[in-house]
Scaffold this active site. Structure first.
Site, PDB file in Angstrom:
ATOM      1  N   TYR A  32       9.707  35.458   9.110  1.00 52.50           N
ATOM      2  CA  TYR A  32      10.247  36.096   7.859  1.00 52.50           C
ATOM      3  C   TYR A  32       9.654  35.381   6.764  1.00 52.50           C
ATOM      4  O   TYR A  32      10.296  34.210   6.397  1.00 52.50           O
ATOM      5  CB  TYR A  32      11.857  36.093   8.066  1.00 52.50           C
ATOM      6  CG  TYR A  32      12.170  37.069   9.030  1.00 52.50           C
ATOM      7  CD1 TYR A  32      12.043  38.615   9.079  1.00 52.50           C
ATOM      8  CD2 TYR A  32      12.638  36.471  10.196  1.00 52.50           C
ATOM      9  CE1 TYR A  32      12.372  39.094  10.268  1.00 52.50           C
ATOM     10  CE2 TYR A  32      13.187  37.248  11.305  1.00 52.50           C
ATOM     11  CZ  TYR A  32      13.202  38.586  11.256  1.00 52.50           C
ATOM     12  OH  TYR A  32      13.687  39.202  12.209  1.00 52.50           O
TER      13      TYR A  32
ATOM     14  N   ASN B 226       4.799  40.902  16.254  1.00 50.31           N
ATOM     15  CA  ASN B 226       5.604  40.148  15.322  1.00 50.31           C
ATOM     16  C   ASN B 226       4.811  40.076  13.959  1.00 50.31           C
ATOM     17  O   ASN B 226       5.501  40.156  12.903  1.00 50.31           O
ATOM     18  CB  ASN B 226       5.912  38.696  15.458  1.00 50.31           C
ATOM     19  CG  ASN B 226       6.842  38.775  16.759  1.00 50.31           C
ATOM     20  OD1 ASN B 226       7.642  39.658  16.667  1.00 50.31           O
ATOM     21  ND2 ASN B 226       6.747  37.609  17.698  1.00 50.31           N
TER      22      ASN B 226
ATOM     23  N   LYS C 113       4.433  45.095   7.971  1.00 52.56           N
ATOM     24  CA  LYS C 113       4.801  46.379   7.683  1.00 52.56           C
ATOM     25  C   LYS C 113       6.101  46.007   6.601  1.00 52.56           C
ATOM     26  O   LYS C 113       6.090  46.963   5.541  1.00 52.56           O
ATOM     27  CB  LYS C 113       5.408  46.947   8.995  1.00 52.56           C
ATOM     28  CG  LYS C 113       5.961  48.408   8.719  1.00 52.56           C
ATOM     29  CD  LYS C 113       6.378  49.227  10.111  1.00 52.56           C
ATOM     30  CE  LYS C 113       7.260  50.138  10.174  1.00 52.56           C
ATOM     31  NZ  LYS C 113       8.402  50.253  10.561  1.00 52.56           N
ATOM     32  N   ARG C 114       6.887  45.285   6.983  1.00 49.11           N
ATOM     33  CA  ARG C 114       8.006  44.822   6.106  1.00 49.11           C
ATOM     34  C   ARG C 114       7.707  44.487   4.790  1.00 49.11           C
ATOM     35  O   ARG C 114       8.302  45.078   3.775  1.00 49.11           O
ATOM     36  CB  ARG C 114       8.889  43.868   6.869  1.00 49.11           C
ATOM     37  CG  ARG C 114      10.436  43.930   6.494  1.00 49.11           C
ATOM     38  CD  ARG C 114      11.348  43.108   7.561  1.00 49.11           C
ATOM     39  NE  ARG C 114      10.656  41.853   8.236  1.00 49.11           N
ATOM     40  CZ  ARG C 114      10.116  41.689   9.366  1.00 49.11           C
ATOM     41  NH1 ARG C 114      10.319  42.741  10.515  1.00 49.11           N
ATOM     42  NH2 ARG C 114       9.425  40.751  10.001  1.00 49.11           N
TER      43      ARG C 114
ATOM     44  N   ALA D 111      -8.130  38.397  14.217  1.00 49.64           N
ATOM     45  CA  ALA D 111      -9.297  37.679  14.642  1.00 49.64           C
ATOM     46  C   ALA D 111      -9.251  38.147  16.232  1.00 49.64           C
ATOM     47  O   ALA D 111      -8.752  37.538  17.197  1.00 49.64           O
ATOM     48  CB  ALA D 111      -9.082  36.248  14.639  1.00 49.64           C
TER      49      ALA D 111
ATOM     50  N   TYR E 238      -6.889  36.520  28.271  1.00 51.40           N
ATOM     51  CA  TYR E 238      -7.405  36.449  26.772  1.00 51.40           C
ATOM     52  C   TYR E 238      -8.065  37.716  26.665  1.00 51.40           C
ATOM     53  O   TYR E 238      -7.531  38.376  25.401  1.00 51.40           O
ATOM     54  CB  TYR E 238      -8.530  35.273  26.785  1.00 51.40           C
ATOM     55  CG  TYR E 238      -9.174  35.026  25.549  1.00 51.40           C
ATOM     56  CD1 TYR E 238      -8.343  34.552  24.533  1.00 51.40           C
ATOM     57  CD2 TYR E 238     -10.511  35.314  25.209  1.00 51.40           C
ATOM     58  CE1 TYR E 238      -8.888  34.037  23.088  1.00 51.40           C
ATOM     59  CE2 TYR E 238     -11.221  35.129  23.985  1.00 51.40           C
ATOM     60  CZ  TYR E 238     -10.229  34.487  22.835  1.00 51.40           C
ATOM     61  OH  TYR E 238     -10.808  34.256  21.764  1.00 51.40           O
TER      62      TYR E 238
ATOM     63  N   HIS F 245     -12.586  21.277  19.057  1.00 52.93           N
ATOM     64  CA  HIS F 245     -11.876  20.424  19.957  1.00 52.93           C
ATOM     65  C   HIS F 245     -13.009  19.671  20.885  1.00 52.93           C
ATOM     66  O   HIS F 245     -13.849  20.407  21.586  1.00 52.93           O
ATOM     67  CB  HIS F 245     -10.898  21.169  20.796  1.00 52.93           C
ATOM     68  CG  HIS F 245     -10.046  20.317  21.520  1.00 52.93           C
ATOM     69  ND1 HIS F 245     -10.458  19.536  22.496  1.00 52.93           N
ATOM     70  CD2 HIS F 245      -8.736  20.136  21.309  1.00 52.93           C
ATOM     71  CE1 HIS F 245      -9.275  18.727  22.921  1.00 52.93           C
ATOM     72  NE2 HIS F 245      -8.437  19.232  22.297  1.00 52.93           N
TER      73      HIS F 245
HETATM   74  N1  LIG Z   1     -14.342  29.868  17.669  1.00 59.37           N
HETATM   75  C1  LIG Z   1     -14.779  30.882  18.291  1.00 59.37           C
HETATM   76  O1  LIG Z   1     -15.964  30.755  18.513  1.00 59.37           O
HETATM   77  C2  LIG Z   1     -14.079  32.223  18.328  1.00 59.37           C
HETATM   78  C3  LIG Z   1     -14.734  33.362  18.953  1.00 59.37           C
HETATM   79  C4  LIG Z   1     -13.877  34.401  19.125  1.00 59.37           C
HETATM   80  C5  LIG Z   1     -12.775  34.802  18.621  1.00 59.37           C
HETATM   81  N2  LIG Z   1     -12.185  33.494  18.277  1.00 59.37           N
HETATM   82  C6  LIG Z   1     -10.711  33.772  17.725  1.00 59.37           C
HETATM   83  O2  LIG Z   1     -10.378  33.296  16.464  1.00 59.37           O
HETATM   84  C7  LIG Z   1      -8.855  32.398  16.438  1.00 59.37           C
HETATM   85  C8  LIG Z   1      -9.254  30.876  16.155  1.00 59.37           C
HETATM   86  O3  LIG Z   1      -9.991  30.384  17.113  1.00 59.37           O
HETATM   87  P1  LIG Z   1     -10.284  28.965  17.095  1.00 59.37           P
HETATM   88  O4  LIG Z   1     -11.734  28.778  17.691  1.00 59.37           O
HETATM   89  O5  LIG Z   1     -10.043  28.330  15.846  1.00 59.37           O
HETATM   90  O6  LIG Z   1      -9.554  28.312  18.164  1.00 59.37           O
HETATM   91  P2  LIG Z   1      -8.362  27.075  18.038  1.00 59.37           P
HETATM   92  O7  LIG Z   1      -7.713  26.817  19.286  1.00 59.37           O
HETATM   93  O8  LIG Z   1      -9.002  25.876  17.522  1.00 59.37           O
HETATM   94  O9  LIG Z   1      -7.281  27.596  16.945  1.00 59.37           O
HETATM   95  C9  LIG Z   1      -6.253  28.405  17.608  1.00 59.37           C
HETATM   96  C10 LIG Z   1      -4.762  28.163  16.780  1.00 59.37           C
HETATM   97  O10 LIG Z   1      -3.892  28.707  17.134  1.00 59.37           O
HETATM   98  C11 LIG Z   1      -2.637  28.113  17.403  1.00 59.37           C
HETATM   99  N3  LIG Z   1      -1.749  28.723  18.307  1.00 59.37           N
HETATM  100  C12 LIG Z   1      -2.182  29.207  19.767  1.00 59.37           C
HETATM  101  N4  LIG Z   1      -0.912  29.860  19.970  1.00 59.37           N
HETATM  102  C13 LIG Z   1      -0.136  29.929  18.795  1.00 59.37           C
HETATM  103  C14 LIG Z   1       1.269  30.521  18.790  1.00 59.37           C
HETATM  104  N5  LIG Z   1       1.806  31.232  19.984  1.00 59.37           N
HETATM  105  N6  LIG Z   1       2.014  30.490  17.577  1.00 59.37           N
HETATM  106  C15 LIG Z   1       1.264  29.839  16.590  1.00 59.37           C
HETATM  107  N7  LIG Z   1       0.039  29.194  16.793  1.00 59.37           N
HETATM  108  C16 LIG Z   1      -0.584  29.301  17.809  1.00 59.37           C
HETATM  109  C17 LIG Z   1      -3.325  26.674  18.221  1.00 59.37           C
HETATM  110  O11 LIG Z   1      -2.480  25.748  17.847  1.00 59.37           O
HETATM  111  C18 LIG Z   1      -4.530  26.556  17.244  1.00 59.37           C
HETATM  112  O12 LIG Z   1      -4.554  25.684  15.933  1.00 59.37           O
HETATM  113  C19 LIG Z   1      -8.365  32.941  17.853  1.00 59.37           C
HETATM  114  O13 LIG Z   1      -7.808  33.917  17.753  1.00 59.37           O
HETATM  115  C20 LIG Z   1      -9.735  33.043  18.789  1.00 59.37           C
HETATM  116  O14 LIG Z   1      -9.484  34.082  19.697  1.00 59.37           O
HETATM  117  C21 LIG Z   1     -12.669  32.225  18.034  1.00 59.37           C
END
Ligand SMILES: NC(=O)c1ccc[n+]([C@@H]2O[C@H](COP(=O)([O-])OP(=O)(O)OC[C@H]3O[C@@H](n4cnc5c(N)ncnc54)[C@H](O)[C@@H]3O)[C@@H](O)[C@H]2O)c1
Length: 328
Positions: free
Chosen positions: A71, A106, A112-113, A121, A152, A188
């Site tokens: 929230y 969520n 919405k709220r 993404a 995924y 990473h």
């Molecule tokens: N990097 C790419 O090439 C790429 C390609 C396609 C889609 N995406 C999408 O972009 C987004 C970001 O990707 P990224 O490469 O930065 O990955 P990343 O793993 O570096 O970042 C994802 C972040 O989300 C956090 N996270 C995971 N689960 C969570 C939860 N339940 N609650 C709160 N935080 C949570 C992680 O700790 C991390 O900081 C993702 O949704 C991914 O699916 C990325």
């Protein structure tokens, strides 16, 4: 007296804000004069990625798992939370699906709220193992619902469904971006993605592991280009919801990438050929015609200059100048 310029600052929530893309997005939004609320549970992201923003009075970091309700009062939400590399998302597949699906519910509920605009993404993985190259947004994909990648792929597909149903049923302002391979500083170092793998191997002088003969092609988008596209998408006219592909259509073979990385790092690494995994796609390349037409966007950063910046980052991290830890 309240300074109205300050009071009018847009408040923006970035979930997954301590991850690779999220941390760059937070920086960009701060530079654009937004108040940024970064939410992350540090599953695959790290505090180090956002440490340099912590002193900024317009930046706030909250440790929170988006599978639980949140929230907060915000005007816009970028929903990036989700581990993105197979090594991370397959470690706890149930949590991965929960993050995509419960997390979307969520965040959509929150939008919405508080009547916020919300951007998802999503990923090129929603196309699965495609029969169409390059993939256009109207292609429905070919996804295995019961495989190792399904947590995924199907999680992200369900999240897209939820976004469009909230839009149709509750008139929510939504934006859905399908991201293709993106690379850059703060990836990473051991998440198994090809750019970070090659760079880390080259810096360490270890063999560069190429699957098959390395003739398969991939496209790589530098992070700054991608972030620019996300911000443009959020600012696009209300009637434009996406889904829209975002990525770099330039194609390179894996061997070309390996040679470039060896050249730019001055590495003595040799190439080691390993058997091709069964599900390794021959080609993955976005069709970005829709993004070009609607957002006036296309990537501008050539592979070589993006690689140089990424190599610099990894040299610092591996040389001990930077820290990298995950909080899993
Ligand atoms: N990097 C790419 O090439 C790429 C390609 C396609 C889609 N995406 C999408 O972009 C987004 C970001 O990707 P990224 O490469 O930065 O990955 P990343 O793993 O570096 O970042 C994802 C972040 O989300 C956090 N996270 C995971 N689960 C969570 C939860 N339940 N609650 C709160 N935080 C949570 C992680 O700790 C991390 O900081 C993702 O949704 C991914 O699916 C990325």
């Amino acid at each position: 007296m309240v300074d109205m310029r300050v009071a009018n600052r847009k408040r923006v929530l970035v979930t997954g804000g301590a991850g690779f893309l999220g941390s760059h997005l937070c920086e960009r939004l701060l530079n654009d004069g937004r108040d940024v609320l970064c939410v992350d549970n540090f599953y695959s992201g790290t505090r180090d990625n956002v440490a340099h923003m912590l002193g900024n009075p317009h930046f706030e970091l909250i440790r929170h798992d988006i599978t639980f309700p949140l929230y907060v009062e915000v005007d816009e939400i970028y929903n990036l939370a989700c581990p993105a590399s197979p090594i991370h998302y397959q470690r706890d597949p149930v949590q991965t699906t929960k993050t995509s699906v419960h997390g979307a519910i969520n965040m959509l509920g929150l939008a919405k709220r508080v009547k916020a605009k919300i951007l998802q993404a999503s990923t090129s993985e929603v196309y699965g193992d495609p029969e169409m190259h390059p993939q256009r947004e109207d292609y429905w994909g070919r996804v295995n619902p019961v495989g190792l990648r399904s947590c995924y792929d199907e999680g992200k597909r369900c999240a897209e469904t939820l976004f469009f149903d909230y839009h149709r049923q509750h008139n929510l302002q939504i934006k859905v971006a399908r991201l293709f391979n993106t690379y850059g500083p703060r990836m990473h170092p051991n998440d198994g993605r090809v750019v970070s793998n090659f760079i880390v191997q080259a810096i360490k002088g270890a063999p560069i592991t190429v699957y098959g003969r390395g003739s398969q092609t991939r496209s790589f988008c530098y992070v700054d280009d991608l972030i620019d596209a996300l911000v443009r998408l959020m600012g696009s006219p209300d009637e434009f919801t996406g889904p829209v592909n975002l990525g770099n259509p330039g194609e390179f073979t894996i061997m070309e990438l390996a040679s470039k990385v060896i050249e730019l790092t001055n590495s003595s690494s040799r190439i080691e050929y390993l058997p091709l995994p069964q599900d390794d796609p021959v080609q993955r390349r976005p069709d970005i015609a829709l993004a070009q037409a609607t957002l006036g966007w296309q990537p501008t950063i050539p592979l070589e200059s993006g690689l140089r910046k990424t190599i610099l980052y990894f040299e610092k991290v591996l040389g001990g100048e930077g820290k990298f830890s995950t909080d899993v």
